[in-house]
Design an enzyme around this catalytic site. Structure first.
Site, PDB file in Angstrom:
ATOM      1  N   ARG A 173       9.108 -11.108   7.701  1.00 14.84           N
ATOM      2  CA  ARG A 173       9.679 -12.408   8.061  1.00 14.84           C
ATOM      3  C   ARG A 173       9.697 -12.677   9.561  1.00 14.84           C
ATOM      4  O   ARG A 173      10.067 -13.770   9.987  1.00 14.84           O
ATOM      5  CB  ARG A 173      11.108 -12.468   7.536  1.00 14.84           C
ATOM      6  CG  ARG A 173      12.016 -11.383   8.093  1.00 14.84           C
ATOM      7  CD  ARG A 173      13.308 -11.322   7.295  1.00 14.84           C
ATOM      8  NE  ARG A 173      14.160 -10.211   7.679  1.00 14.84           N
ATOM      9  CZ  ARG A 173      15.265  -9.884   7.017  1.00 14.84           C
ATOM     10  NH1 ARG A 173      15.628 -10.574   5.968  1.00 14.84           N
ATOM     11  NH2 ARG A 173      16.001  -8.871   7.407  1.00 14.84           N
ATOM     12  N   ARG A 229      11.401  -8.954   3.968  1.00 19.98           N
ATOM     13  CA  ARG A 229      11.248  -8.036   5.101  1.00 19.98           C
ATOM     14  C   ARG A 229      10.263  -6.896   4.816  1.00 19.98           C
ATOM     15  O   ARG A 229       9.502  -6.484   5.691  1.00 19.98           O
ATOM     16  CB  ARG A 229      12.638  -7.441   5.405  1.00 19.98           C
ATOM     17  CG  ARG A 229      12.664  -6.217   6.313  1.00 19.98           C
ATOM     18  CD  ARG A 229      14.110  -5.755   6.455  1.00 19.98           C
ATOM     19  NE  ARG A 229      14.233  -4.425   7.028  1.00 19.98           N
ATOM     20  CZ  ARG A 229      14.457  -4.164   8.306  1.00 19.98           C
ATOM     21  NH1 ARG A 229      14.525  -5.149   9.178  1.00 19.98           N
ATOM     22  NH2 ARG A 229      14.607  -2.931   8.734  1.00 19.98           N
ATOM     23  N   ASN A 241       9.342   0.336   8.347  1.00 20.46           N
ATOM     24  CA  ASN A 241       9.873   0.938   9.565  1.00 20.46           C
ATOM     25  C   ASN A 241      10.993   1.940   9.292  1.00 20.46           C
ATOM     26  O   ASN A 241      11.820   2.230  10.151  1.00 20.46           O
ATOM     27  CB  ASN A 241      10.361  -0.137  10.541  1.00 20.46           C
ATOM     28  CG  ASN A 241      10.099   0.252  11.990  1.00 20.46           C
ATOM     29  OD1 ASN A 241       9.212   1.072  12.280  1.00 20.46           O
ATOM     30  ND2 ASN A 241      10.865  -0.312  12.920  1.00 20.46           N
ATOM     31  N   TYR A 344      21.348   0.525  16.827  1.00 21.45           N
ATOM     32  CA  TYR A 344      21.986   1.229  15.712  1.00 21.45           C
ATOM     33  C   TYR A 344      21.074   2.399  15.396  1.00 21.45           C
ATOM     34  O   TYR A 344      19.844   2.260  15.432  1.00 21.45           O
ATOM     35  CB  TYR A 344      22.182   0.347  14.456  1.00 21.45           C
ATOM     36  CG  TYR A 344      20.984  -0.491  14.099  1.00 21.45           C
ATOM     37  CD1 TYR A 344      19.898   0.047  13.421  1.00 21.45           C
ATOM     38  CD2 TYR A 344      20.932  -1.837  14.444  1.00 21.45           C
ATOM     39  CE1 TYR A 344      18.792  -0.725  13.085  1.00 21.45           C
ATOM     40  CE2 TYR A 344      19.835  -2.619  14.120  1.00 21.45           C
ATOM     41  CZ  TYR A 344      18.771  -2.062  13.447  1.00 21.45           C
ATOM     42  OH  TYR A 344      17.680  -2.821  13.136  1.00 21.45           O
ATOM     43  N   GLU A 366      12.145  -6.280  20.495  1.00 15.68           N
ATOM     44  CA  GLU A 366      12.767  -7.300  19.637  1.00 15.68           C
ATOM     45  C   GLU A 366      12.730  -8.614  20.398  1.00 15.68           C
ATOM     46  O   GLU A 366      13.290  -8.720  21.489  1.00 15.68           O
ATOM     47  CB  GLU A 366      14.222  -6.929  19.331  1.00 15.68           C
ATOM     48  CG  GLU A 366      14.398  -5.627  18.568  1.00 15.68           C
ATOM     49  CD  GLU A 366      14.165  -5.775  17.072  1.00 15.68           C
ATOM     50  OE1 GLU A 366      13.847  -6.890  16.613  1.00 15.68           O
ATOM     51  OE2 GLU A 366      14.297  -4.758  16.374  1.00 15.68           O
TER      52      GLU A 366
HETATM   53  O1  0X9 Z   1      15.555  -1.730  12.342  1.00 15.10           O
HETATM   54  C1  0X9 Z   1      14.381  -1.844  12.716  1.00 15.10           C
HETATM   55  O2  0X9 Z   1      13.441  -1.413  12.075  1.00 15.10           O
HETATM   56  C2  0X9 Z   1      14.106  -2.566  14.036  1.00 15.10           C
HETATM   57  N1  0X9 Z   1      14.885  -3.769  14.109  1.00 15.10           N
HETATM   58  S1  0X9 Z   1      14.585  -4.999  13.100  1.00 15.10           S
HETATM   59  O3  0X9 Z   1      15.658  -5.926  13.223  1.00 15.10           O
HETATM   60  N2  0X9 Z   1      13.290  -5.765  13.549  1.00 15.10           N
HETATM   61  O4  0X9 Z   1      14.464  -4.525  11.767  1.00 15.10           O
HETATM   62  C3  0X9 Z   1      14.469  -1.666  15.186  1.00 15.10           C
HETATM   63  C4  0X9 Z   1      13.792  -0.329  15.171  1.00 15.10           C
HETATM   64  C5  0X9 Z   1      14.130   0.464  16.387  1.00 15.10           C
HETATM   65  N3  0X9 Z   1      13.633   1.803  16.376  1.00 15.10           N
HETATM   66  C6  0X9 Z   1      14.272   2.846  15.824  1.00 15.10           C
HETATM   67  N4  0X9 Z   1      15.454   2.734  15.301  1.00 15.10           N
HETATM   68  N5  0X9 Z   1      13.663   4.007  15.870  1.00 15.10           N
HETATM   69 ZN    ZN Z   2      11.667  -5.814  12.450  1.00 14.06          ZN
END
Ligand code: 0X9
Ligand code: ZN
Length: 496
Positions: A173, A229, A241, A344, A366
């Site tokens: 998204r 997502r 991710n 986080y 981001e």
């Molecule tokens: O949560 C995520 O995958 C990323 N943010 S999102 O809002 N686009 O989903 C941030 C990922 C940052 N990297 C790590 N946490 N390793």
């Molecule tokens: Zn993301």
């Protein structure tokens, strides 16, 4: 999260992709902004909303999507919030209507609005056709549903020259991130002789761009569910991710297939993450990586799975701050440079794997915005600032590349394939040590490394605190200078 996750949320998403006929609707779903003082308040809010979209380290505003009854419950409970959007479906409808009526894009209007998967694939082909000496299409593999995961190599340097990777759309998204990744490709692919900065970069390094890592999810977000997502796995989807094999599943990832941060049944269970992994492993010349996401205006660096400092903290923090500075110079937009875990803690993301296993200087950016549905007027500025960041990171790789052969000279051998951006970069043990003991490594990958494994409390703000020191460490090209030739060409193309 930028988009974080309420475990109760995703049933609607699962249902959505099983019933392809009618797109999922968000009638009456509101976007609220709530001030959060601490982790306890955040935890309480999680139980009251459908999905948290933006999170910030420490105290601050949290944006969340709420269903009508949840909005009423927030009011009843006396939670103070700002109503940012009363009906998300209205924004989705307006976007859909606009895109439906849009004329077929030309070269000069391509970045005026968001583009679907087919248009992006066609544009990659067009970029390669327009500059075949410099740009070539590369296929990384296919998605679950058989769509090509396609990218570009853009370079005048011999194959195997030090390289940077820019990728986008791991999360379906996040359309602005898709466009920003395409802008990065465009900036490199269309550079002419007047563009001394890019011409010099391309003479010595390789640029690789993969704008849509998650083609099936992206198509779902265009056709069935604007807020999809994950990938298309079995109707529920895996968060790509959270699927990478570095500290996989240890934190900030769910084993519930219907959660928005579902990590999958095993690391690299998904063809999309596996394809990008194989692509990276096959190119040991890669030194650095930016994976573009949206939204929250952040430059995130490892680690994301833990608050420990990575061995290359000095280099990573310098590069993160340089990119943040370049973005500020481009559009006066503030992207804070922080550790990903400060946003986080979340494990199994591409940045931790890229740095921890491959030794890349790996970042997640981001983008700007306060929704995944944003007006197309955001594409231009988002591109300007993210292209500036991309050039900044490429300049760092360029500084370490061997000089290109003189005009008319032999190309010479490809540079030796060492890992990582820092001179003695290499794999990093997940425990912070290379001997499996869990002790900090005696031999960290970066020449300028700080001691690894030092635990830091949440929200310590190191990115901001250390940022200023980086400027003197490595001189940075002013971002406006880097953007001038591109801007001139764009004006020419648009006839303004
Ligand atoms: O949560 C995520 O995958 C990323 N943010 S999102 O809002 N686009 O989903 C941030 C990922 C940052 N990297 C790590 N946490 N390793
Ligand atoms: Zn993301």
């Amino acid at each position: 999260m930028a988009d974080v996750i309420a475990p109760s949320a995703p049933l609607a998403f699962a249902f959505a992709s099983l019933t392809a006929a009618a797109p999922v609707r968000y009638d009456g779903h509101a976007l609220v902004r709530v001030w959060i003082d601490d982790a306890r308040e955040l935890a309480a809010l999680r139980g009251r909303v459908d999905e948290i979209w933006t999170e910030h380290p420490g105290r601050g505003f949290v944006d969340a999507r709420v269903r009508p009854h949840q909005l009423a419950a927030l009011r009843d409970a006396g939670v103070a919030f700002e109503l940012r959007a009363a009906d998300l479906q209205a924004g989705i409808d307006a976007e859909r209507e606009r895109l439906r009526g849009a004329a077929t894009p030309t070269a000069s209007t391509w970045f005026d609005d968001f583009r679907d998967y087919d248009a992006i694939m066609a544009q990659l082909e067009a970029m390669a056709a327009a500059a075949p000496h410099r740009v070539s299409v590369v296929d990384l593999g296919a998605s679950l549903e058989g769509r090509p995961i396609r990218g570009l190599r853009i370079s005048d340097a011999p194959p195997g020259a030090p390289a940077v990777l820019y990728s986008g759309t791991m999360h379906a998204r996040e359309w602005l991130a898709t466009m920003a990744t395409m802008c990065v490709a465009d900036r490199f692919a269309t550079a002419d002789d007047t563009d001394a900065v890019v011409t010099d970069l391309l003479s010595a390094i390789e640029i690789w761009v993969v704008p849509v890592i998650n083609p099936d999810g992206y198509v779902i977000s265009w056709t069935e569910d604007r807020y999809w997502r994950k990938n298309a796995r079995d109707g529920y989807g895996v968060d790509l991710n959270r699927n990478w094999d570095y500290q996989w599943a240890v934190v900030g990832a769910s084993d519930d297939p219907y959660a928005e941060d579902y990590h999958g049944p095993a690391p690299f269970s998904e063809p999309e993450s596996s394809a990008l992994r194989d692509f990276i492993v096959a190119r040991p010349q890669l030194r650095a990586h930016i994976d573009f996401h949206s939204f929250s205006q952040l430059v995130l660096r490892p680690w994301g799975y833990d608050y420990a400092l990575p061995p290359d903290e000095a280099t990573l923090s310098m590069l993160g701050q340089q990119m943040s500075d370049a973005m500020w110079d481009a559009t006066a937009t503030d992207y804070a440079s922080i550790h990903a875990a400060e946003l986080y803690p979340a494990a199994g993301a591409v940045d931790d794997w890229g740095y921890g296993v491959q030794g890349l200087m790996a970042f997640t950016i981001e983008l700007r915005g306060d929704d995944f549905v944003v007006p197309p007027s955001q594409i231009g500025p988002a591109c300007d600032e993210n292209v500036a960041a991309a050039l900044q990171l490429a300049a760092w790789v360029r500084q370490r590349a061997p000089e290109p052969p003189p005009e008319g000279g032999t190309t010479g051998d490809a540079p030796p394939p060492d890992h990582g951006g820092s001179e003695d970069g290499g794999p990093v043990d997940p425990d912070g040590g290379s001997d499996g003991t869990g002790e900090p490594s005696d031999d960290p990958p970066g020449a300028d490394a700080t001691p690894g494994g030092a635990a830091l409390p949440p929200g310590f703000g190191l990115g901001h605190a250390q940022g200023g020191g980086c400027r003197s460490a490595e001189p940075r090209a002013p971002a406006w200078l880097l953007l001038v030739p591109w801007w001139l060409r764009r004006r020419r193309r648009q006839g303004t």
